[in-house]
Design an enzyme around this catalytic site. Sequence first.
Site, PDB file in Angstrom:
ATOM      1  N   VAL A   1       9.022   3.295   3.461  1.00  0.00           N
ATOM      2  CA  VAL A   1       9.790   2.263   3.073  1.00  0.00           C
ATOM      3  C   VAL A   1      11.054   2.762   2.166  1.00  0.00           C
ATOM      4  O   VAL A   1      12.101   2.464   2.458  1.00  0.00           O
ATOM      5  CB  VAL A   1       9.388   1.030   2.077  1.00  0.00           C
ATOM      6  CG1 VAL A   1      10.039  -0.011   1.545  1.00  0.00           C
ATOM      7  CG2 VAL A   1       8.123   0.426   2.765  1.00  0.00           C
TER       8      VAL A   1
ATOM      9  N   GLY B   1       6.645  -8.755   3.967  1.00  0.00           N
ATOM     10  CA  GLY B   1       7.548  -7.773   4.306  1.00  0.00           C
ATOM     11  C   GLY B   1       9.062  -8.181   4.435  1.00  0.00           C
ATOM     12  O   GLY B   1       9.554  -8.447   3.294  1.00  0.00           O
TER      13      GLY B   1
ATOM     14  N   GLU C   1      -5.915   0.927   6.607  1.00  0.00           N
ATOM     15  CA  GLU C   1      -6.452   1.882   6.019  1.00  0.00           C
ATOM     16  C   GLU C   1      -7.712   2.285   6.314  1.00  0.00           C
ATOM     17  O   GLU C   1      -8.731   1.826   6.893  1.00  0.00           O
ATOM     18  CB  GLU C   1      -6.416   1.700   4.359  1.00  0.00           C
ATOM     19  CG  GLU C   1      -5.267   0.885   3.776  1.00  0.00           C
ATOM     20  CD  GLU C   1      -3.961   1.780   3.653  1.00  0.00           C
ATOM     21  OE1 GLU C   1      -4.039   3.155   3.138  1.00  0.00           O
ATOM     22  OE2 GLU C   1      -2.853   1.645   3.658  1.00  0.00           O
TER      23      GLU C   1
ATOM     24  N   LYS D   1      -0.190 -11.639  -3.135  1.00  0.00           N
ATOM     25  CA  LYS D   1       0.918 -12.068  -2.592  1.00  0.00           C
ATOM     26  C   LYS D   1       0.899 -13.696  -2.970  1.00  0.00           C
ATOM     27  O   LYS D   1       1.792 -14.127  -3.291  1.00  0.00           O
ATOM     28  CB  LYS D   1       0.871 -12.022  -1.085  1.00  0.00           C
ATOM     29  CG  LYS D   1       1.132 -10.622  -0.819  1.00  0.00           C
ATOM     30  CD  LYS D   1       0.787 -10.017   0.628  1.00  0.00           C
ATOM     31  CE  LYS D   1       1.519  -8.714   0.952  1.00  0.00           C
ATOM     32  NZ  LYS D   1       0.932  -8.109   2.308  1.00  0.00           N
TER      33      LYS D   1
ATOM     34  N   GLY E   1       5.420  -2.973   8.192  1.00  0.00           N
ATOM     35  CA  GLY E   1       6.445  -1.827   8.706  1.00  0.00           C
ATOM     36  C   GLY E   1       7.867  -1.529   7.854  1.00  0.00           C
ATOM     37  O   GLY E   1       8.057  -2.155   6.906  1.00  0.00           O
TER      38      GLY E   1
END
Lengths: 428, 428
Positions: free
Chosen positions: B14, B134, B190, B205, B302
């Site tokens: 990022v 995102g 992961e 979130k 992403g």
Amino acid sequence: MKTVKVGILGLGVVGGGVIDIINKHREKMKTHAGVDLEVVRAADISTERFDQLGLTADQATTDAFEVVNDPNVDVVVELIGGTGIARDLVLAAIEAGKPVITANKALLATHGEEVFNLADDKGVDLRFEASVGGGIPVLEPLTHALTGNEITRVMGIVNGTTNYMLSRMTDAGLSFDDAVKEAQDLGYAEADPTADVDGFDAAAKIAILASLAFNSRVTLDDVATEGIRKLSAADIEYAEEIGYAVKLLAIANKLENGIDVRVHPTMIPVSHQLASVNGVYNAVYMTGDFVGDLMFFGEGAGAGAAASAVVGDLVEAARAYQSGNEVIGCTCTDSLPIRPLEDLETRYCVRLVIEDRSGVIHQLGEVFDKYDVSIKSLKQRGAYAEGQVEFIFVTHRTLEADMQAVLRDIEELTSVVEVASVLRVEEI
Amino acid sequence: MKTVKVGILGLGVVGGGVIDIINKHREKMKTHAGVDLEVVRAADISTERFDQLGLTADQATTDAFEVVNDPNVDVVVELIGGTGIARDLVLAAIEAGKPVITANKALLATHGEEVFNLADDKGVDLRFEASVGGGIPVLEPLTHALTGNEITRVMGIVNGTTNYMLSRMTDAGLSFDDAVKEAQDLGYAEADPTADVDGFDAAAKIAILASLAFNSRVTLDDVATEGIRKLSAADIEYAEEIGYAVKLLAIANKLENGIDVRVHPTMIPVSHQLASVNGVYNAVYMTGDFVGDLMFFGEGAGAGAAASAVVGDLVEAARAYQSGNEVIGCTCTDSLPIRPLEDLETRYCVRLVIEDRSGVIHQLGEVFDKYDVSIKSLKQRGAYAEGQVEFIFVTHRTLEADMQAVLRDIEELTSVVEVASVLRVEEI
């Protein structure tokens, strides 16, 4: 916290909604947005609404210019619509240095250059979230949160009336005429449904979206526009058979040699997020070079939704006004050319009514070969009328100019009664 | 235009994306957003990325505090994550009066009060669009464009990894274990997939979303959280049979007596807009009293998407910083209570494995009657294993506390081998 004094022009359902929101949520907006909004003046051509909305004789007037010129009014909300007096009022407000909030897509899509240029000259804030997608926050994200992207595509279902009609033609097999009538009965369509069903409303909206997305002026006249009048339930049924939904899509692409911008009935894969946007809902789909694909979905019409967008703009304009924030303006400085529709490359689905089948495939083949149009599928479909059948063909990617030439030649064939429909197919 | 000098903490994908965007679109942002961003300092624990990202020895450091304390740095971007050093760095930056942009959902969902309070005290801008969904602009619209609404519900698919797994379990009939493995192979999950599959990521979130939507502090601990480990392809298949999709939904409702906030696998009608959000995509659905229903859809993960959100925040923070705009802050001042999960009223779909069928319906009926739980349907379904069958029942609206009591009693029945799954059914 300084109270920001609002003047409203036009007290239809949206204007009433704005007053309702400020009445209901004024304290909330003070606490959570740091803005105190007060409606100090309001104008309408009819005095009927004044009492209904609890406006005093001091506040209400039938002369909208009185509101614009009132030194007590800080911010002007224009909800009259159209390109007549609304244009004069918006220009007068900007000239007086007052931020303007408007839902007027026609004004922005036709006189955008004049209005934006004056706003830029005067350093005046001009906001118009409610002009596209009703209550859906789409212009704000496009011009703020997504600034770090080059937007290469924006498209959407931006007319709720036609989307309702297409949904009903799909679900209940209604004819176009019955769908119009039902939409009129429900209050979704006007007595004269032209602006909706011929795509002009959607065209104004995509002109605004494309201007902001690509930072280049796009006007209503730039948009190749085709409505849904020629569509039948049979077209939708066939599209479904091969895995597509039919939507009146407003599309703008930023291509190497300019902007491709158009509104037309479109076949899109049923798996696409836009295919499940049904009824009066709207959605805007866009693609940025870093963010990827995004979609904003919500109520595209209705007093509450549009009023929500107007108040969102009011809050931002009021915050900027309070703090003396520099206004960014439209920044349509990139001046990209508009590509002619003939240069479009896409796929097509065409429905023909055929009278005499003998030799017709051979004749069609000759036409396709002549313009080098490649056919993906050709299908004959049940009896159409006494002695007539339907042929439906789908092309590979083809130049619009070639496709139009093919259609002109096909119409000349003696066995072809009619080119019943032509749908563009987008592999989005 | 004053150049706004950016310091970045953490140069993972990022952080690299943020540098890429600023390199590629710096001129565009100057012209169209009125902001000139320059990355002047950057820190990472490893020096490997410095060269890759074209950072000079003067710019790069392995000591993140050096970046925060550099008087040349105007704005700090925290992309280290977690609640350890990231917390110290964010607090230090705020203490120094520097606006902070972060993607750190764990920090905000656990130490939100400390961080937000300090930011409010210091009048410092704290933005965190990348922490939820995102690249999807959702926190900005929630706190700006939608201010004229009371938001009563916010829910969404906010974890791309589990949504990918559920999509694959639906489309390809994969087992949970195979779906995890595939997600790991593709880099979506992961090595230790706990945070995703047990719902903790989604819980952080929804805590952030609920806090902003309802203007009331909601922390990770407030969220009743259940993951997707117990789900099988059979659950999804049965849901499909009766017209539902299974999604790991994060849900927050503002009810009369407090906030209902939870994350769990949920059956939603296939016709609902959220049901067609598949793969790694995310979507947040919300309802306001004026705007009605809205959905924001896009890439939930992403590098590019998250970097887009960070840069969007940077642009806004830089604009505010340039103009000296007053900062609004979190304004979580409403202090609404959190409703215990036991008070939830919803519908349930329960799959039981039964060994000895004789009399079991009678026994189940007794349990349902005891707690006054009303059954909408009860279905026996093929052989499960040698001598075993499955029973699936769906309830009418029921209190969670009663449902839990029913399940405890059912587990005691000798003919019941296992309560294989319990899914909440939302009639959204």
